[in-house]
Design a protein around this motif. Structure first.
Motif, short mmCIF file in Angstrom:
data_model
loop_
_atom_site.label_atom_id
_atom_site.label_comp_id
_atom_site.label_asym_id
_atom_site.label_seq_id
_atom_site.Cartn_x
_atom_site.Cartn_y
_atom_site.Cartn_z
N ALA A 161 0.84 -1.19 0.00
CA ALA A 161 0.00 0.00 0.00
C ALA A 161 0.87 1.24 0.00
O ALA A 161 1.81 1.37 0.79
N GLY A 162 0.58 2.16 -0.91
CA GLY A 162 1.34 3.39 -1.03
C GLY A 162 2.48 3.32 -2.03
O GLY A 162 3.03 4.35 -2.41
N ASP A 163 2.85 2.10 -2.47
CA ASP A 163 3.94 1.94 -3.43
C ASP A 163 3.42 2.05 -4.86
O ASP A 163 2.24 1.85 -5.13
N ARG A 164 4.34 2.32 -5.76
CA ARG A 164 4.00 2.46 -7.18
C ARG A 164 4.21 1.13 -7.90
O ARG A 164 5.19 0.43 -7.66
N LEU A 165 3.28 0.82 -8.78
CA LEU A 165 3.44 -0.37 -9.61
C LEU A 165 4.59 -0.16 -10.60
O LEU A 165 4.90 0.97 -10.95
N PRO A 166 5.19 -1.24 -11.08
CA PRO A 166 6.15 -1.11 -12.18
C PRO A 166 5.47 -0.45 -13.38
O PRO A 166 4.24 -0.50 -13.51
N PRO A 167 6.24 0.15 -14.28
CA PRO A 167 5.65 0.81 -15.45
C PRO A 167 4.86 -0.16 -16.33
O PRO A 167 5.10 -1.37 -16.32
N GLU A 168 3.91 0.38 -17.09
CA GLU A 168 3.09 -0.45 -17.96
C GLU A 168 3.94 -1.29 -18.90
O GLU A 168 3.63 -2.46 -19.14
N ARG A 169 5.00 -0.71 -19.45
CA ARG A 169 5.84 -1.44 -20.40
C ARG A 169 6.45 -2.68 -19.74
O ARG A 169 6.48 -3.77 -20.32
N LEU A 203 5.28 -4.29 -17.01
CA LEU A 203 4.22 -5.23 -16.70
C LEU A 203 3.79 -5.99 -17.95
O LEU A 203 3.55 -7.21 -17.90
N ALA A 204 3.69 -5.28 -19.08
CA ALA A 204 3.30 -5.93 -20.33
C ALA A 204 4.31 -7.00 -20.73
O ALA A 204 3.94 -8.09 -21.16
N THR A 205 5.59 -6.70 -20.54
CA THR A 205 6.64 -7.66 -20.89
C THR A 205 6.57 -8.88 -19.98
O THR A 205 6.66 -10.03 -20.42
N ARG A 206 6.42 -8.64 -18.68
CA ARG A 206 6.37 -9.75 -17.73
C ARG A 206 5.16 -10.64 -17.96
O ARG A 206 5.25 -11.86 -17.85
N LEU A 207 4.01 -10.04 -18.26
CA LEU A 207 2.78 -10.80 -18.41
C LEU A 207 2.61 -11.35 -19.83
O LEU A 207 1.73 -12.17 -20.07
N ALA A 242 -1.93 -2.18 -23.96
CA ALA A 242 -3.36 -1.86 -23.89
C ALA A 242 -4.07 -2.77 -22.90
O ALA A 242 -4.93 -2.32 -22.13
N THR A 243 -3.72 -4.06 -22.89
CA THR A 243 -4.33 -4.99 -21.94
C THR A 243 -3.95 -4.63 -20.51
O THR A 243 -4.79 -4.66 -19.60
N VAL A 244 -2.69 -4.29 -20.29
CA VAL A 244 -2.25 -3.85 -18.96
C VAL A 244 -3.02 -2.61 -18.53
O VAL A 244 -3.48 -2.50 -17.39
#
Length: 234
Positions: free
Chosen positions: A41-49, A51-55, A60-62
């Motif tokens: 809580a309070g932390d920032r997610l990794p960037p969309e790029r 997350l898209a690579t990891r997933l 757009a889906t991210v």
């Protein structure tokens, strides 16, 4: 949480998802990172790029998965130099079931998988099945203001197309059990849109009397719902 820690732990949590239900499984994966404290809580997610690579999905889906979890109160977007997507603090409203009910989640999903995939196959084999009736239920579902009851009626129509009273009763029982779980999670518009495309593929497979395609279509459809239930309630 530091970026280094996110990177090391996320390798085990943020894994490539299957293409058939990319949105639903991306939501599940993001919720899993929150539940396990990979991003606190309070932390920032990794960037969309990233997350898209990891997933293994598009950005757009991210973005759609993040938007859904922002609407549900799990995430928030902040603008500016230090902006990004952050985990809500204090914690987002809980949608957890009672422990004894949550423990039964996989039991319900297994029962539903066996019964409804079998029903789709049997409906495709049944020469007396009425594709026009299934299509009418599918179209009513797509236009319904109250989606979940209409969705249940569509799935029950598939069971009815088999002509087996025992199978109809089994699908009805599965729907009662799964609806209790679905009522505990938010409706996601992107999931509804995706589900309706899957519903149409189900109708087409049954109308073509193609049991293998009907089985595959129902399995993929149920896996999308299962991913969301595991993500929100698992």
């Amino acid at each position: 949480m530091s970026t280094a820690r996110i990177t090391s732990v996320a390798d085990a949590v943020l894994r490539p998802v299957r293409a058939g239900n990319a949105f639903e499984e991306a939501v599940e994966a993001l919720l899993r990172t929150l539940r396990l404290g990979v991003v606190s809580a309070g932390d920032r997610l990794p960037p969309e790029r990233e997350l898209a690579t990891r997933l293994g999905v598009s950005r757009a889906t991210v973005r759609e998965a993040i938007a859904a979890l922002t609407d549900s109160g799990h995430l928030e977007s902040r603008r500016g130099r230090y902006g990004g997507t952050f985990v809500v603090s204090p914690a987002a409203p809980s949608t957890e079931l009672a422990p004894e009910t949550a423990a039964a989640l996989e039991n319900v999903l297994t029962f539903r998988e066996v019964v409804e995939v079998g029903a789709a196959e049997a409906a495709a084999k049944a020469r007396h099945a009425d594709p026009a009736n299934l299509l009418a239920h599918q179209q009513a579902c797509a236009c319904a203001a109250d989606y979940r009851p209409a969705d249940s009626r569509f799935h029950l129509a598939i069971a009815e197309a088999t002509g087996s009273e025992l199978l109809i009763n089994a699908v009805a029982e599965a729907r009662v059990r799964v609806n209790e779980l679905l009522d505990a999670i938010p409706l996601l518009p992107k999931n509804i849109e995706h589900s309706e495309r899957q519903h149409r593929r189900l109708v087409d497979a049954i109308a073509a009397h193609d049991p293998e395609r009907a089985r595959a279509a129902m399995h993929e459809h149920l896996e999308g719902t299962a991913a969301l239930l595991r993500g929100f309630l698992g």
